[in-house]
Design a protein around this motif. Structure first.
Motif, PDB file in Angstrom:
ATOM      1  N   GLY A  12       0.797  -1.216   0.000  1.00 34.03           N
ATOM      2  CA  GLY A  12       0.000   0.000   0.000  1.00 34.03           C
ATOM      3  C   GLY A  12       0.831   1.268   0.000  1.00 34.03           C
ATOM      4  O   GLY A  12       0.427   2.282   0.571  1.00 34.03           O
ATOM      5  N   ILE A  13       1.999   1.221  -0.645  1.00 36.06           N
ATOM      6  CA  ILE A  13       2.907   2.356  -0.692  1.00 36.06           C
ATOM      7  C   ILE A  13       2.863   2.967  -2.096  1.00 36.06           C
ATOM      8  O   ILE A  13       2.964   2.242  -3.086  1.00 36.06           O
ATOM      9  CB  ILE A  13       4.348   1.913  -0.357  1.00 36.06           C
ATOM     10  CG1 ILE A  13       4.417   1.335   1.061  1.00 36.06           C
ATOM     11  CG2 ILE A  13       5.336   3.055  -0.516  1.00 36.06           C
ATOM     12  CD1 ILE A  13       5.749   0.687   1.392  1.00 36.06           C
ATOM     13  N   SER A  14       2.741   4.283  -2.186  1.00 30.96           N
ATOM     14  CA  SER A  14       2.757   4.949  -3.491  1.00 30.96           C
ATOM     15  C   SER A  14       4.202   5.090  -3.976  1.00 30.96           C
ATOM     16  O   SER A  14       5.156   4.954  -3.195  1.00 30.96           O
ATOM     17  CB  SER A  14       2.119   6.339  -3.384  1.00 30.96           C
ATOM     18  OG  SER A  14       2.963   7.203  -2.651  1.00 30.96           O
ATOM     19  N   GLN A  15       4.339   5.398  -5.252  1.00 32.25           N
ATOM     20  CA  GLN A  15       5.677   5.649  -5.792  1.00 32.25           C
ATOM     21  C   GLN A  15       6.322   6.819  -5.061  1.00 32.25           C
ATOM     22  O   GLN A  15       7.519   6.787  -4.767  1.00 32.25           O
ATOM     23  CB  GLN A  15       5.612   5.950  -7.292  1.00 32.25           C
ATOM     24  CG  GLN A  15       5.350   4.743  -8.147  1.00 32.25           C
ATOM     25  CD  GLN A  15       5.349   5.076  -9.622  1.00 32.25           C
ATOM     26  OE1 GLN A  15       5.124   6.208 -10.025  1.00 32.25           O
ATOM     27  NE2 GLN A  15       5.609   4.060 -10.443  1.00 32.25           N
ATOM     28  N   MET A  16       5.549   7.844  -4.762  1.00 37.17           N
ATOM     29  CA  MET A  16       6.071   9.010  -4.063  1.00 37.17           C
ATOM     30  C   MET A  16       6.569   8.637  -2.670  1.00 37.17           C
ATOM     31  O   MET A  16       7.643   9.072  -2.241  1.00 37.17           O
ATOM     32  CB  MET A  16       5.002  10.106  -3.967  1.00 37.17           C
ATOM     33  CG  MET A  16       5.514  11.397  -3.378  1.00 37.17           C
ATOM     34  SD  MET A  16       6.797  12.172  -4.359  1.00 37.17           S
ATOM     35  CE  MET A  16       5.820  13.081  -5.515  1.00 37.17           C
ATOM     36  N   GLU A  17       5.798   7.820  -1.966  1.00 34.20           N
ATOM     37  CA  GLU A  17       6.205   7.397  -0.626  1.00 34.20           C
ATOM     38  C   GLU A  17       7.483   6.558  -0.687  1.00 34.20           C
ATOM     39  O   GLU A  17       8.398   6.763   0.115  1.00 34.20           O
ATOM     40  CB  GLU A  17       5.084   6.594   0.037  1.00 34.20           C
ATOM     41  CG  GLU A  17       3.883   7.436   0.404  1.00 34.20           C
ATOM     42  CD  GLU A  17       2.672   6.620   0.809  1.00 34.20           C
ATOM     43  OE1 GLU A  17       1.944   7.076   1.705  1.00 34.20           O
ATOM     44  OE2 GLU A  17       2.440   5.537   0.213  1.00 34.20           O
ATOM     45  N   LEU A  18       7.547   5.627  -1.625  1.00 31.64           N
ATOM     46  CA  LEU A  18       8.745   4.789  -1.749  1.00 31.64           C
ATOM     47  C   LEU A  18       9.951   5.639  -2.118  1.00 31.64           C
ATOM     48  O   LEU A  18      11.035   5.454  -1.559  1.00 31.64           O
ATOM     49  CB  LEU A  18       8.525   3.678  -2.791  1.00 31.64           C
ATOM     50  CG  LEU A  18       9.715   2.747  -3.017  1.00 31.64           C
ATOM     51  CD1 LEU A  18      10.138   2.046  -1.722  1.00 31.64           C
ATOM     52  CD2 LEU A  18       9.383   1.708  -4.091  1.00 31.64           C
ATOM     53  N   SER A  19       9.765   6.589  -3.022  1.00 33.76           N
ATOM     54  CA  SER A  19      10.889   7.431  -3.427  1.00 33.76           C
ATOM     55  C   SER A  19      11.428   8.227  -2.231  1.00 33.76           C
ATOM     56  O   SER A  19      12.640   8.363  -2.074  1.00 33.76           O
ATOM     57  CB  SER A  19      10.487   8.367  -4.569  1.00 33.76           C
ATOM     58  OG  SER A  19       9.560   9.333  -4.145  1.00 33.76           O
ATOM     59  N   ALA A  20      10.524   8.724  -1.385  1.00 31.63           N
ATOM     60  CA  ALA A  20      10.956   9.455  -0.191  1.00 31.63           C
ATOM     61  C   ALA A  20      11.687   8.529   0.786  1.00 31.63           C
ATOM     62  O   ALA A  20      12.683   8.925   1.403  1.00 31.63           O
ATOM     63  CB  ALA A  20       9.750  10.099   0.495  1.00 31.63           C
ATOM     64  N   MET A  21      11.221   7.300   0.902  1.00 30.67           N
ATOM     65  CA  MET A  21      11.833   6.340   1.815  1.00 30.67           C
ATOM     66  C   MET A  21      13.262   5.984   1.398  1.00 30.67           C
ATOM     67  O   MET A  21      14.109   5.735   2.256  1.00 30.67           O
ATOM     68  CB  MET A  21      10.992   5.057   1.882  1.00 30.67           C
ATOM     69  CG  MET A  21       9.631   5.238   2.520  1.00 30.67           C
ATOM     70  SD  MET A  21       8.545   3.815   2.262  1.00 30.67           S
ATOM     71  CE  MET A  21       9.175   2.663   3.457  1.00 30.67           C
ATOM     72  N   VAL A  22      13.522   5.948   0.093  1.00 29.28           N
ATOM     73  CA  VAL A  22      14.836   5.509  -0.384  1.00 29.28           C
ATOM     74  C   VAL A  22      15.705   6.659  -0.896  1.00 29.28           C
ATOM     75  O   VAL A  22      16.845   6.446  -1.291  1.00 29.28           O
ATOM     76  CB  VAL A  22      14.724   4.397  -1.452  1.00 29.28           C
ATOM     77  CG1 VAL A  22      13.994   3.193  -0.882  1.00 29.28           C
ATOM     78  CG2 VAL A  22      14.041   4.891  -2.716  1.00 29.28           C
ATOM     79  N   GLY A  23      15.165   7.885  -0.908  1.00 31.11           N
ATOM     80  CA  GLY A  23      15.969   9.049  -1.243  1.00 31.11           C
ATOM     81  C   GLY A  23      16.207   9.294  -2.722  1.00 31.11           C
ATOM     82  O   GLY A  23      17.290   9.722  -3.106  1.00 31.11           O
ATOM     83  N   VAL A  24      15.194   9.012  -3.557  1.00 28.16           N
ATOM     84  CA  VAL A  24      15.289   9.299  -4.991  1.00 28.16           C
ATOM     85  C   VAL A  24      14.018  10.011  -5.445  1.00 28.16           C
ATOM     86  O   VAL A  24      13.047  10.093  -4.706  1.00 28.16           O
ATOM     87  CB  VAL A  24      15.493   8.011  -5.842  1.00 28.16           C
ATOM     88  CG1 VAL A  24      16.796   7.322  -5.467  1.00 28.16           C
ATOM     89  CG2 VAL A  24      14.314   7.055  -5.699  1.00 28.16           C
ATOM     90  N   ALA A  25      14.022  10.499  -6.678  1.00 28.97           N
ATOM     91  CA  ALA A  25      12.836  11.135  -7.241  1.00 28.97           C
ATOM     92  C   ALA A  25      11.789  10.075  -7.599  1.00 28.97           C
ATOM     93  O   ALA A  25      12.145   8.929  -7.892  1.00 28.97           O
ATOM     94  CB  ALA A  25      13.214  11.928  -8.496  1.00 28.97           C
ATOM     95  N   ARG A  26      10.530  10.468  -7.573  1.00 29.00           N
ATOM     96  CA  ARG A  26       9.461   9.542  -7.943  1.00 29.00           C
ATOM     97  C   ARG A  26       9.683   8.992  -9.346  1.00 29.00           C
ATOM     98  O   ARG A  26       9.432   7.823  -9.615  1.00 29.00           O
ATOM     99  CB  ARG A  26       8.095  10.228  -7.860  1.00 29.00           C
ATOM    100  CG  ARG A  26       6.938   9.256  -8.156  1.00 29.00           C
ATOM    101  CD  ARG A  26       5.648   9.968  -8.508  1.00 29.00           C
ATOM    102  NE  ARG A  26       5.756  10.917  -9.598  1.00 29.00           N
ATOM    103  CZ  ARG A  26       5.785  10.584 -10.892  1.00 29.00           C
ATOM    104  NH1 ARG A  26       5.727   9.331 -11.269  1.00 29.00           N
ATOM    105  NH2 ARG A  26       5.880  11.523 -11.817  1.00 29.00           N
ATOM    106  N   GLN A  27      10.173   9.829 -10.240  1.00 30.83           N
ATOM    107  CA  GLN A  27      10.407   9.400 -11.615  1.00 30.83           C
ATOM    108  C   GLN A  27      11.411   8.253 -11.681  1.00 30.83           C
ATOM    109  O   GLN A  27      11.315   7.389 -12.552  1.00 30.83           O
ATOM    110  CB  GLN A  27      10.907  10.574 -12.476  1.00 30.83           C
ATOM    111  CG  GLN A  27       9.871  11.644 -12.704  1.00 30.83           C
ATOM    112  CD  GLN A  27       9.822  12.690 -11.586  1.00 30.83           C
ATOM    113  OE1 GLN A  27      10.372  12.507 -10.504  1.00 30.83           O
ATOM    114  NE2 GLN A  27       9.135  13.787 -11.845  1.00 30.83           N
ATOM    115  N   THR A  28      12.360   8.238 -10.757  1.00 32.40           N
ATOM    116  CA  THR A  28      13.333   7.148 -10.707  1.00 32.40           C
ATOM    117  C   THR A  28      12.636   5.828 -10.399  1.00 32.40           C
ATOM    118  O   THR A  28      12.923   4.802 -11.022  1.00 32.40           O
ATOM    119  CB  THR A  28      14.428   7.444  -9.662  1.00 32.40           C
ATOM    120  OG1 THR A  28      15.054   8.681  -9.993  1.00 32.40           O
ATOM    121  CG2 THR A  28      15.465   6.337  -9.614  1.00 32.40           C
ATOM    122  N   ILE A  29      11.697   5.851  -9.453  1.00 33.63           N
ATOM    123  CA  ILE A  29      10.931   4.642  -9.129  1.00 33.63           C
ATOM    124  C   ILE A  29      10.133   4.188 -10.346  1.00 33.63           C
ATOM    125  O   ILE A  29      10.106   3.003 -10.676  1.00 33.63           O
ATOM    126  CB  ILE A  29      10.000   4.878  -7.918  1.00 33.63           C
ATOM    127  CG1 ILE A  29      10.805   5.273  -6.670  1.00 33.63           C
ATOM    128  CG2 ILE A  29       9.139   3.642  -7.644  1.00 33.63           C
ATOM    129  CD1 ILE A  29      11.806   4.248  -6.186  1.00 33.63           C
TER     130      ILE A  29
END
Length: 65
Positions: A12-29
């Motif tokens: 239940g994690i969005s791309q934006m949330e995952l990107s913030a968790m791992v320190g990259v831009a959403r576009q990278t995800i």
């Protein structure tokens, strides 16, 4: 193809949330999930940790059919 999107959706994690968790831009995800970008080993490890998974499950193991 990696299974990041599958694991991310199951948690239940969005791309934006995952990107913030791992320190990259959403576009990278987005690019990683679509197979258009090969992340570094360090980023792969951070993604696996964020998704409570491991590298084999996310990137290498074949799904049982």
């Amino acid at each position: 193809m990696n299974k990041i999107k599958k694991y991310r959706k199951e948690k239940g994690i969005s791309q934006m949330e995952l990107s913030a968790m791992v320190g990259v831009a959403r576009q990278t995800i987005t690019l990683i999930e679509s197979g258009k970008y090969n992340p570094s080993l360090a980023l792969c490890t951070r993604i696996a940790q964020a998704l409570d998974s491991d590298l084999n499950s996310l990137f290498w193991e074949e799904e049982n059919e």
